[in-house]
Motif scaffolding. Sequence first.
Motif, PDB file in Angstrom:
ATOM      1  N   GLU A   1     -28.151 -73.115  22.531  1.00 10.43           N
ATOM      2  CA  GLU A   1     -29.027 -72.085  23.079  1.00 10.43           C
ATOM      3  C   GLU A   1     -29.527 -72.451  24.471  1.00 10.43           C
ATOM      4  O   GLU A   1     -29.492 -71.641  25.394  1.00 10.43           O
ATOM      5  CB  GLU A   1     -30.220 -71.854  22.147  1.00 10.43           C
ATOM      6  CG  GLU A   1     -29.880 -71.095  20.874  1.00 10.43           C
ATOM      7  CD  GLU A   1     -31.077 -70.954  19.953  1.00 10.43           C
ATOM      8  OE1 GLU A   1     -31.124 -70.001  19.164  1.00 10.43           O
ATOM      9  OE2 GLU A   1     -31.982 -71.819  20.015  1.00 10.43           O
ATOM     10  N   ILE A   2     -29.976 -73.682  24.624  1.00  3.16           N
ATOM     11  CA  ILE A   2     -30.577 -74.066  25.896  1.00  3.16           C
ATOM     12  C   ILE A   2     -29.534 -74.160  27.002  1.00  3.16           C
ATOM     13  O   ILE A   2     -29.839 -73.964  28.186  1.00  3.16           O
ATOM     14  CB  ILE A   2     -31.343 -75.402  25.753  1.00  3.16           C
ATOM     15  CG1 ILE A   2     -32.281 -75.602  26.950  1.00  3.16           C
ATOM     16  CG2 ILE A   2     -30.400 -76.575  25.638  1.00  3.16           C
ATOM     17  CD1 ILE A   2     -33.205 -76.786  26.790  1.00  3.16           C
ATOM     18  N   LEU A   3     -28.271 -74.431  26.629  1.00  4.29           N
ATOM     19  CA  LEU A   3     -27.204 -74.493  27.616  1.00  4.29           C
ATOM     20  C   LEU A   3     -26.465 -73.164  27.757  1.00  4.29           C
ATOM     21  O   LEU A   3     -25.594 -73.024  28.621  1.00  4.29           O
ATOM     22  CB  LEU A   3     -26.210 -75.603  27.261  1.00  4.29           C
ATOM     23  CG  LEU A   3     -26.730 -77.039  27.391  1.00  4.29           C
ATOM     24  CD1 LEU A   3     -25.694 -78.034  26.910  1.00  4.29           C
ATOM     25  CD2 LEU A   3     -27.101 -77.343  28.843  1.00  4.29           C
ATOM     26  N   GLY A   4     -26.800 -72.183  26.900  1.00  2.00           N
ATOM     27  CA  GLY A   4     -26.163 -70.880  26.983  1.00  2.00           C
ATOM     28  C   GLY A   4     -24.697 -70.907  26.614  1.00  2.00           C
ATOM     29  O   GLY A   4     -23.876 -70.272  27.274  1.00  2.00           O
ATOM     30  N   LEU A   5     -24.352 -71.628  25.549  1.00  2.69           N
ATOM     31  CA  LEU A   5     -22.957 -71.820  25.145  1.00  2.69           C
ATOM     32  C   LEU A   5     -22.732 -71.371  23.714  1.00  2.69           C
ATOM     33  O   LEU A   5     -23.658 -71.281  22.910  1.00  2.69           O
ATOM     34  CB  LEU A   5     -22.570 -73.297  25.274  1.00  2.69           C
ATOM     35  CG  LEU A   5     -22.610 -73.898  26.683  1.00  2.69           C
ATOM     36  CD1 LEU A   5     -22.476 -75.405  26.602  1.00  2.69           C
ATOM     37  CD2 LEU A   5     -21.520 -73.308  27.556  1.00  2.69           C
ATOM     38  N   SER A   6     -21.474 -71.128  23.393  1.00  4.34           N
ATOM     39  CA  SER A   6     -21.075 -70.849  22.018  1.00  4.34           C
ATOM     40  C   SER A   6     -20.633 -72.162  21.377  1.00  4.34           C
ATOM     41  O   SER A   6     -20.262 -73.114  22.084  1.00  4.34           O
ATOM     42  CB  SER A   6     -19.923 -69.844  21.986  1.00  4.34           C
ATOM     43  OG  SER A   6     -18.752 -70.415  22.540  1.00  4.34           O
ATOM     44  N   PRO A   7     -20.645 -72.250  20.045  1.00  3.77           N
ATOM     45  CA  PRO A   7     -20.226 -73.496  19.378  1.00  3.77           C
ATOM     46  C   PRO A   7     -18.792 -73.902  19.691  1.00  3.77           C
ATOM     47  O   PRO A   7     -18.428 -75.059  19.474  1.00  3.77           O
ATOM     48  CB  PRO A   7     -20.400 -73.160  17.888  1.00  3.77           C
ATOM     49  CG  PRO A   7     -21.445 -72.093  17.863  1.00  3.77           C
ATOM     50  CD  PRO A   7     -21.204 -71.279  19.098  1.00  3.77           C
ATOM     51  N   SER A   8     -17.970 -72.988  20.197  1.00  6.28           N
ATOM     52  CA  SER A   8     -16.576 -73.310  20.503  1.00  6.28           C
ATOM     53  C   SER A   8     -16.391 -73.791  21.937  1.00  6.28           C
ATOM     54  O   SER A   8     -15.258 -73.970  22.393  1.00  6.28           O
ATOM     55  CB  SER A   8     -15.688 -72.089  20.260  1.00  6.28           C
ATOM     56  OG  SER A   8     -16.069 -71.006  21.107  1.00  6.28           O
ATOM     57  N   ALA A   9     -17.481 -74.020  22.662  1.00  9.22           N
ATOM     58  CA  ALA A   9     -17.389 -74.412  24.070  1.00  9.22           C
ATOM     59  C   ALA A   9     -16.673 -75.747  24.222  1.00  9.22           C
ATOM     60  O   ALA A   9     -16.848 -76.667  23.417  1.00  9.22           O
ATOM     61  CB  ALA A   9     -18.786 -74.499  24.681  1.00  9.22           C
ATOM     62  N   SER A  10     -15.854 -75.850  25.263  1.00  7.96           N
ATOM     63  CA  SER A  10     -15.133 -77.085  25.547  1.00  7.96           C
ATOM     64  C   SER A  10     -16.041 -78.051  26.297  1.00  7.96           C
ATOM     65  O   SER A  10     -17.132 -77.685  26.752  1.00  7.96           O
ATOM     66  CB  SER A  10     -13.889 -76.795  26.386  1.00  7.96           C
ATOM     67  OG  SER A  10     -14.258 -76.323  27.676  1.00  7.96           O
ATOM     68  N   VAL A  11     -15.573 -79.293  26.457  1.00  9.91           N
ATOM     69  CA  VAL A  11     -16.351 -80.288  27.189  1.00  9.91           C
ATOM     70  C   VAL A  11     -16.558 -79.857  28.637  1.00  9.91           C
ATOM     71  O   VAL A  11     -17.651 -80.030  29.192  1.00  9.91           O
ATOM     72  CB  VAL A  11     -15.646 -81.671  27.128  1.00  9.91           C
ATOM     73  CG1 VAL A  11     -16.270 -82.632  28.125  1.00  9.91           C
ATOM     74  CG2 VAL A  11     -15.738 -82.254  25.730  1.00  9.91           C
ATOM     75  N   LEU A  12     -15.520 -79.274  29.237  1.00  9.07           N
ATOM     76  CA  LEU A  12     -15.651 -78.815  30.615  1.00  9.07           C
ATOM     77  C   LEU A  12     -16.711 -77.722  30.727  1.00  9.07           C
ATOM     78  O   LEU A  12     -17.519 -77.719  31.666  1.00  9.07           O
ATOM     79  CB  LEU A  12     -14.303 -78.293  31.121  1.00  9.07           C
ATOM     80  CG  LEU A  12     -14.285 -77.788  32.571  1.00  9.07           C
ATOM     81  CD1 LEU A  12     -14.711 -78.883  33.535  1.00  9.07           C
ATOM     82  CD2 LEU A  12     -12.903 -77.267  32.934  1.00  9.07           C
ATOM     83  N   GLU A  13     -16.738 -76.795  29.781  1.00  6.94           N
ATOM     84  CA  GLU A  13     -17.741 -75.733  29.789  1.00  6.94           C
ATOM     85  C   GLU A  13     -19.136 -76.302  29.571  1.00  6.94           C
ATOM     86  O   GLU A  13     -20.113 -75.827  30.162  1.00  6.94           O
ATOM     87  CB  GLU A  13     -17.410 -74.695  28.718  1.00  6.94           C
ATOM     88  CG  GLU A  13     -16.161 -73.884  29.032  1.00  6.94           C
ATOM     89  CD  GLU A  13     -15.687 -73.044  27.862  1.00  6.94           C
ATOM     90  OE1 GLU A  13     -15.003 -72.030  28.093  1.00  6.94           O
ATOM     91  OE2 GLU A  13     -15.986 -73.416  26.702  1.00  6.94           O
TER      92      GLU A  13
END
Length: 299
Positions: free
Chosen positions: A236-248
């Motif tokens: 949530e705090i990074l604005g990402l989905s659980p499938s986000a890659s390391v680069l994302e």
Amino acid sequence: MFFHEMNEVSGAIARWLEQNRRTDRTLAVVLSVLALGTGVAVFILATLVIYFILAVFYGALAHSVSWLGPVAFGLTAAIFAFYIKGRYDERQLVLDPTGLWIFKDIASVGPRLLREGLRQARRYGQLGELNVTACARALTYLAAQNKAVTWQELMRHAGQIPWPRLREQLSLLDGVLFLGEDADRVTLMDPFRLRLRWMLKQEHPADPAPQPSRPEPEPGPQVLPVNEPERLSPYEILGLSPSASVLEIKTAYRKRVKECHPDLFAGMDHHAVALAERWTTALNAAYATLNPRPKGRQR
């Protein structure tokens, strides 16, 4: 009174959005060209290396073997496709206990560059379609709130385009947070909220500071205090989905930390600087959770 004058006071935010959109589009196209160009160069280099290895293996250096070129090209393409389409989990690569992670890391350089180049090209197109007026109205409303609001409430006050499209465009802004498993609540990082309020105050110095439209409810399971970043999940705090890659994860972390940089709060009080430091600490903790590093690779 503040909300009745929303169309007027959002001018400062709209100008800021337009300026940032132009800057971000320029950066996106530069990064896309560099990443795609370098990725193609790595692909060609990898093809030549594989060709040379095959030639040595088959003793074909002194003879012309027409099939080696297509085979080398096909093997390189298969390796790149594995990392790009398969979205190889780079976290497993980093945590690989064997000594093979070095070779895997090298093999993934080209595909990661191509994937990043395509991501930047997509971001360039999305920024070009950004509805500055709708996003400015949404940010103006969110800046006046001290709590997360539902997307229905946001649409009632600031909706000019359908919610899916507004959500996609707001997600391009590093200071906007979507909370909950379904991301059905919206709020702002506190340092970002203070910057927006400062913009409005600078344009309308005689206006009172924005106040919540209604008394804040007691924090409950459905209403998290937005001034407590430690209670937000890392995604949530990074604005990402659980499938986000390391680069994302790395990209999102760097962008969000920039929103808390002390230079952005020059001229504000010590409370704003302390709040930015608190969010920086929470972002660092979230990044460490999503991108762990084994003891042997801490440097």
